[in-house]
Design a protein around this motif. Structure first.
Motif, PDB file in Angstrom:
ATOM      1  N   SER A  91       0.825  -1.213   0.000  1.00  0.00           N
ATOM      2  CA  SER A  91       0.000   0.000   0.000  1.00  0.00           C
ATOM      3  C   SER A  91       0.857   1.260   0.000  1.00  0.00           C
ATOM      4  O   SER A  91       0.422   2.319   0.463  1.00  0.00           O
ATOM      5  CB  SER A  91      -0.937   0.004   1.212  1.00  0.00           C
ATOM      6  OG  SER A  91      -0.196  -0.074   2.425  1.00  0.00           O
ATOM      7  N   SER A 100      -7.017   2.039   0.165  1.00  0.00           N
ATOM      8  CA  SER A 100      -8.139   1.559  -0.654  1.00  0.00           C
ATOM      9  C   SER A 100      -9.264   2.583  -0.723  1.00  0.00           C
ATOM     10  O   SER A 100      -9.894   2.763  -1.770  1.00  0.00           O
ATOM     11  CB  SER A 100      -8.670   0.234  -0.108  1.00  0.00           C
ATOM     12  OG  SER A 100      -9.127   0.383   1.229  1.00  0.00           O
ATOM     13  N   VAL A 221      -7.405  -1.935  -5.824  1.00  0.00           N
ATOM     14  CA  VAL A 221      -6.961  -2.763  -4.700  1.00  0.00           C
ATOM     15  C   VAL A 221      -5.442  -2.920  -4.674  1.00  0.00           C
ATOM     16  O   VAL A 221      -4.895  -3.518  -3.750  1.00  0.00           O
ATOM     17  CB  VAL A 221      -7.622  -4.156  -4.740  1.00  0.00           C
ATOM     18  CG1 VAL A 221      -9.133  -4.021  -4.613  1.00  0.00           C
ATOM     19  CG2 VAL A 221      -7.250  -4.909  -6.009  1.00  0.00           C
TER      20      VAL A 221
END
Length: 291
Positions: A91, A100, A221
């Protein structure tokens, strides 16, 4: 003959002469994507269509505007559990929940805008057959109405950043540019699919599959950084790639603003919009017959 009688006869003659005029309607000549003057003339109708879209969505709803929060919130929870905790998707150093959610903010708007836009002409078939108005207003009003949901979801993003104690990046000043590309892309795709859906009802039935396919073709995602450098610009032909990555960069500061991705996305989104308007215009004459 009295003066009053003469005046009456004169008025009757004027009325009769005015009632005998002919109005000739001819097709527009040359390439014209849309008529600005016509859209401005019908601006009150456009505002009404937007307001009606909003009312229909929330009328007699127990949760009301909560639906604008539930959809991205629950998607964020599912993605965080599956992709953040189990699959350990990178991430870019930010909490995966925020990572997200920053992507779901533009993606949820885009997917809902094109879904509602596709159904706009078919659902208003009776209106199309009875009166004339710029048909383009129907898909565009659906795109504009979804900005309300977008604004509510943006407030939720702010709340989540406060909860995670994650201050916004200074790059947030570039966020309006990403929003503009998002609007252009949503309008272009919506106009294209709306014109197709009137003639081919398969488009409406395949929307869920199409939206799901587009989501996994966009970095919702996962981060766009996993795409090999040599395919980066090719990948950015999908306009939502640059939009989503720019939202993350602007809000979270995970990377610098991907101007290359946003630039390619702006170009491809603009092409989508221009060609969509041309296609919509070419099919407009049959809408009332096949809707």
């Amino acid at each position: 003959m009295s003066t009053i009688d003469a005046q009456t006869d004169s008025d009757a003659t004027d009325v009769a002469s005015r009632s005998n005029y002919e109005l000739i309607i001819e097709p527009r000549k040359g390439l014209q994507l849309f008529d600005w003057k016509e859209l401005v003339a019908y601006r009150d109708l456009f505002r009404f269509l937007i307001w009606r879209q909003i009312k229909v969505r929330y009328a007699q709803s127990a949760i009301g505007i909560g639906w604008a929060i539930i959809q991205p919130l629950f998607s964020m929870l599912v993605f965080t559990i599956i992709f953040g905790n189990l699959a350990k998707v990178d991430s870019d150093g930010a909490p995966y929940a925020l990572f997200s959610l920053a992507a779901l903010l533009p993606w949820t708007y885009f997917s809902n805008a094109i879904t509602d836009g596709v159904q706009s002409l078919v659902s208003e078939a009776n209106m199309l057959r009875k009166i004339y108005f710029p048909r383009l207003m129907l898909p565009l009003s659906a795109v504009a109405a979804k900005l309300v949901d977008f604004g509510i979801a943006a407030v939720m993003m702010v709340v989540m950043m406060i909860v995670f104690q994650y201050p916004p990046s200074i790059q947030i000043v570039a966020l309006p540019l990403a929003i503009i590309v998002m609007l252009i892309t949503a309008s272009g795709v919506s106009v294209w699919l709306t014109a197709l859906a009137v003639q081919y009802r398969d488009i409406k039935h395949g929307m869920n599959f199409l939206v799901q396919l587009l989501m996994y073709a966009s970095p919702v995602v996962y981060a766009a950084s996993i795409i090999p450098e040599k395919y980066r610009l090719l990948y950015a032909i999908n306009p939502m790639v640059g939009v989503i990555e720019s939202f993350r960069a602007a809000i979270l500061g995970t990377t610098s603003i991907p101007w290359d991705l946003l630039g390619v996305g702006f170009l491809s989104g603009t092409i989508l919009l221009i060609t969509g308007l041309a296609f919509f215009r070419s099919k407009e004459k049959i809408f009332a017959d096949v809707a």
